[in-house]
Structure formats: structure tokens, C-alpha cells
Design a protein around this motif. Sequence first.
Motif, PDB file in Angstrom:
ATOM      1  N   ILE A   5       0.859  -1.184   0.000  1.00  0.00           N
ATOM      2  CA  ILE A   5       0.000   0.000   0.000  1.00  0.00           C
ATOM      3  C   ILE A   5       0.893   1.230   0.000  1.00  0.00           C
ATOM      4  N   VAL A   6       0.670   2.114  -0.957  1.00  0.00           N
ATOM      5  CA  VAL A   6       1.397   3.374  -1.047  1.00  0.00           C
ATOM      6  C   VAL A   6       0.443   4.476  -0.628  1.00  0.00           C
ATOM      7  N   LYS A   7       0.797   5.197   0.421  1.00  0.00           N
ATOM      8  CA  LYS A   7      -0.015   6.324   0.873  1.00  0.00           C
ATOM      9  C   LYS A   7       0.679   7.600   0.418  1.00  0.00           C
ATOM     10  N   LEU A   8      -0.089   8.486  -0.179  1.00  0.00           N
ATOM     11  CA  LEU A   8       0.484   9.710  -0.732  1.00  0.00           C
ATOM     12  C   LEU A   8      -0.581  10.779  -0.812  1.00  0.00           C
ATOM     13  N   TRP A   9      -0.116  12.020  -0.943  1.00  0.00           N
ATOM     14  CA  TRP A   9      -1.047  13.122  -1.148  1.00  0.00           C
ATOM     15  C   TRP A   9      -1.675  12.995  -2.531  1.00  0.00           C
ATOM     16  N   PRO A  10      -2.905  13.445  -2.681  1.00  0.00           N
ATOM     17  CA  PRO A  10      -3.526  13.452  -4.011  1.00  0.00           C
ATOM     18  C   PRO A  10      -2.752  14.365  -4.962  1.00  0.00           C
ATOM     19  N   SER A  11      -2.835  14.100  -6.229  1.00  0.00           N
ATOM     20  CA  SER A  11      -2.292  14.962  -7.294  1.00  0.00           C
ATOM     21  C   SER A  11      -1.427  14.209  -8.287  1.00  0.00           C
ATOM     22  N   LYS A  12      -1.032  13.007  -7.978  1.00  0.00           N
ATOM     23  CA  LYS A  12      -0.221  12.259  -8.924  1.00  0.00           C
ATOM     24  C   LYS A  12      -1.132  11.673 -10.002  1.00  0.00           C
ATOM     25  N   SER A  13      -0.649  11.654 -11.220  1.00  0.00           N
ATOM     26  CA  SER A  13      -1.447  11.152 -12.335  1.00  0.00           C
ATOM     27  C   SER A  13      -1.530   9.622 -12.290  1.00  0.00           C
ATOM     28  N   GLU A  14      -2.503   9.088 -13.022  1.00  0.00           N
ATOM     29  CA  GLU A  14      -2.619   7.635 -13.130  1.00  0.00           C
ATOM     30  C   GLU A  14      -1.365   7.048 -13.780  1.00  0.00           C
ATOM     31  N   GLN A  15      -0.779   7.773 -14.720  1.00  0.00           N
ATOM     32  CA  GLN A  15       0.447   7.298 -15.368  1.00  0.00           C
ATOM     33  C   GLN A  15       1.602   7.227 -14.363  1.00  0.00           C
ATOM     34  N   GLN A  16       1.713   8.225 -13.483  1.00  0.00           N
ATOM     35  CA  GLN A  16       2.763   8.209 -12.468  1.00  0.00           C
ATOM     36  C   GLN A  16       2.556   7.047 -11.502  1.00  0.00           C
ATOM     37  N   LYS A  17       1.321   6.846 -11.078  1.00  0.00           N
ATOM     38  CA  LYS A  17       1.033   5.759 -10.148  1.00  0.00           C
ATOM     39  C   LYS A  17       1.259   4.396 -10.808  1.00  0.00           C
ATOM     40  N   GLN A  18       0.914   4.261 -12.070  1.00  0.00           N
ATOM     41  CA  GLN A  18       1.145   2.990 -12.763  1.00  0.00           C
ATOM     42  C   GLN A  18       2.636   2.723 -12.916  1.00  0.00           C
ATOM     43  N   ALA A  19       3.408   3.761 -13.232  1.00  0.00           N
ATOM     44  CA  ALA A  19       4.859   3.589 -13.363  1.00  0.00           C
ATOM     45  C   ALA A  19       5.473   3.174 -12.025  1.00  0.00           C
ATOM     46  N   LEU A  20       5.020   3.782 -10.933  1.00  0.00           N
ATOM     47  CA  LEU A  20       5.527   3.398  -9.617  1.00  0.00           C
ATOM     48  C   LEU A  20       5.098   1.976  -9.281  1.00  0.00           C
ATOM     49  N   GLY A  33      11.546 -12.734  -4.859  1.00  0.00           N
ATOM     50  CA  GLY A  33      11.320 -13.978  -5.572  1.00  0.00           C
ATOM     51  C   GLY A  33       9.870 -14.346  -5.835  1.00  0.00           C
ATOM     52  N   TYR A  34       8.941 -13.426  -5.636  1.00  0.00           N
ATOM     53  CA  TYR A  34       7.541 -13.707  -5.935  1.00  0.00           C
ATOM     54  C   TYR A  34       7.277 -13.522  -7.416  1.00  0.00           C
ATOM     55  N   GLY A  35       6.305 -14.266  -7.931  1.00  0.00           N
ATOM     56  CA  GLY A  35       5.872 -14.080  -9.297  1.00  0.00           C
ATOM     57  C   GLY A  35       4.906 -12.914  -9.393  1.00  0.00           C
ATOM     58  N   GLU A  36       4.758 -12.378 -10.592  1.00  0.00           N
ATOM     59  CA  GLU A  36       3.904 -11.208 -10.792  1.00  0.00           C
ATOM     60  C   GLU A  36       2.473 -11.439 -10.320  1.00  0.00           C
ATOM     61  N   GLY A  37       1.967 -12.641 -10.498  1.00  0.00           N
ATOM     62  CA  GLY A  37       0.601 -12.942 -10.099  1.00  0.00           C
ATOM     63  C   GLY A  37       0.361 -12.942  -8.601  1.00  0.00           C
ATOM     64  N   ALA A  38       1.428 -12.956  -7.816  1.00  0.00           N
ATOM     65  CA  ALA A  38       1.302 -12.978  -6.359  1.00  0.00           C
ATOM     66  C   ALA A  38       1.296 -11.583  -5.740  1.00  0.00           C
ATOM     67  N   ILE A  39       1.562 -10.568  -6.542  1.00  0.00           N
ATOM     68  CA  ILE A  39       1.758  -9.209  -6.014  1.00  0.00           C
ATOM     69  C   ILE A  39       0.538  -8.351  -6.299  1.00  0.00           C
ATOM     70  N   SER A  40       0.104  -7.612  -5.272  1.00  0.00           N
ATOM     71  CA  SER A  40      -0.932  -6.597  -5.470  1.00  0.00           C
ATOM     72  C   SER A  40      -0.436  -5.287  -4.872  1.00  0.00           C
ATOM     73  N   ILE A  41      -0.834  -4.187  -5.487  1.00  0.00           N
ATOM     74  CA  ILE A  41      -0.382  -2.861  -5.067  1.00  0.00           C
ATOM     75  C   ILE A  41      -1.576  -1.924  -5.105  1.00  0.00           C
ATOM     76  N   GLY A  42      -1.744  -1.149  -4.039  1.00  0.00           N
ATOM     77  CA  GLY A  42      -2.831  -0.179  -3.973  1.00  0.00           C
ATOM     78  C   GLY A  42      -2.308   1.184  -3.580  1.00  0.00           C
ATOM     79  N   PHE A  43      -3.069   2.204  -3.916  1.00  0.00           N
ATOM     80  CA  PHE A  43      -2.719   3.577  -3.573  1.00  0.00           C
ATOM     81  C   PHE A  43      -3.830   4.172  -2.718  1.00  0.00           C
ATOM     82  N   ASP A  44      -3.467   4.731  -1.573  1.00  0.00           N
ATOM     83  CA  ASP A  44      -4.391   5.461  -0.715  1.00  0.00           C
ATOM     84  C   ASP A  44      -3.992   6.917  -0.750  1.00  0.00           C
ATOM     85  N   GLU A  45      -4.844   7.749  -1.310  1.00  0.00           N
ATOM     86  CA  GLU A  45      -4.577   9.185  -1.346  1.00  0.00           C
ATOM     87  C   GLU A  45      -5.121   9.814  -0.070  1.00  0.00           C
TER      88      GLU A  45
END
Length: 78
Positions: A5-20, A33-45
Amino acid sequence: MPHVIVKLWPSKSEQQKQALSDFIAQGVMDHLGYGEGAISIGFDEVAADDWEDQVVKPDILGKWPSLSKQPGYVDPPS
């Protein structure tokens, strides 16, 4: 597993968040060593006015011993 979970102030674009998100996922795969299917990432503004109550107190000061990178804008708890 793992879920990041990435917590950040609002204002970053969807492209910036996707790149991160892509960067974090690659780091998890490379270093843990995890596979891509095992990883989840969320953003809390979180609004700047709410940052101390919603992030600093519960997630930084409240979990200080488990932080792998401490921020320079908060004094360590005593």
C-alpha cells in the motif's frame, strides 16, 4: 501476497502511479522472488491536512520499529 500500500497526497497522475506500481512490482519480484501474479499494489490518497492523523500517527510512529526507511520529517518516538 505480498500486498503493498502506497499512501500519498492526491495529485499524482494515473500514469505516475502505474509507473511506480510497475517499479515496485519488479522490485518485489527481483528481490523477494515472488511471481507477478502474487503481487498486489494499492494507492491510498490522503489529504495533506489529514496526513498526521491518518498516516504519521498510526503507520509511522505507531510502527516505528518495523519501518525499513524512516522519514526525515518525523522525530523518532521516545
